[in-house]
Motif scaffolding. Structure first.
Motif: not given
Length: 204
Positions: A106-118, A169-172
């Motif tokens: 869940p943490l990785l998913t949140a990071m991807f959809h808030r910071a990593v993906l276009p 990964w919590m910060r991003p």
């Protein structure tokens, strides 16, 4: 010499942090999953799963980041860093596996959809759902840290490093930690360790 396969901006970060923490001499073999290098024959000969990190410790090859870190900590860490008592060793395993099973996805998913993906690929509803999913396990961690400053007692150990490395990964991911103040303080103390800072420098 110890070889650590992977790039610092990946799960290899947790092994690089550990190497810094233990003062190990190592070679970081840059294998970038973003460039498809984890699926190429030279790396598949090291880890047939095609994931990073992996290590080669003088001919002993090992993959899976938590297995790697527990192995290196037990082999090279002192008695204060890797638990001596069987019960404490088991708790170090418990927290390490907990970080992977309860927190990482869940943490990785949140990071991807808030910071990593276009921007046009992000799903804010999914990110918010993942943050809510993290609420309970983070509360469990907060409760565990109510009795002592670190997971196994008074001192920083491999259990703390392994869990804190997942939570880095919590910060991003912009996770709100206001409801888990003890966990937030612990996470900050772990992240401010010189070895953690040195490993983050490798990401830049």
């Amino acid at each position: 010499m110890l070889k650590i396969y992977g790039i610092p901006r990946s799960r290899a970060f947790r092994t690089l942090w550990l190497a810094k923490e233990l003062g190990l001499d190592y070679e970081n073999v840059a294998v970038d999953m973003g460039k498809g290098e984890t699926r190429m024959p030279p790396y598949l000969a090291v880890n047939p799963n095609g994931h990073i990190p992996a290590i080669d410790d003088d001919g002993f090859v090992l993959w899976e980041s938590m297995a790697i870190n527990l192995y290196l900590a037990k082999k090279y860490g002192d008695a204060g860093f890797y638990p001596v008592r069987l019960e404490d060793e088991a708790r170090a395993w418990q927290w390490s596996f907990w970080g992977m099973t309860e927190i990482e996805r869940p943490l990785l998913t949140a990071m991807f959809h808030r910071a990593v993906l276009p921007e046009d690929k992000r799903d804010p509803v999914l990110a918010d759902s993942c943050e809510r999913q993290l609420g309970r396990p983070l509360a469990v961690l907060d409760g565990a840290l109510a009795a002592s400053p670190y997971l196994l007692g008074e001192h920083f150990t491999i259990a703390d490093l392994n869990v804190a490395s997942v939570l880095s990964w919590m910060r991003p991911a912009r996770i709100d930690l206001s409801h888990v103040p003890k966990m937030a303080d612990w996470s900050k103390r772990c992240a401010e360790r010189p070895a953690a800072r040195a490993a983050r420098e490798l990401q830049r």
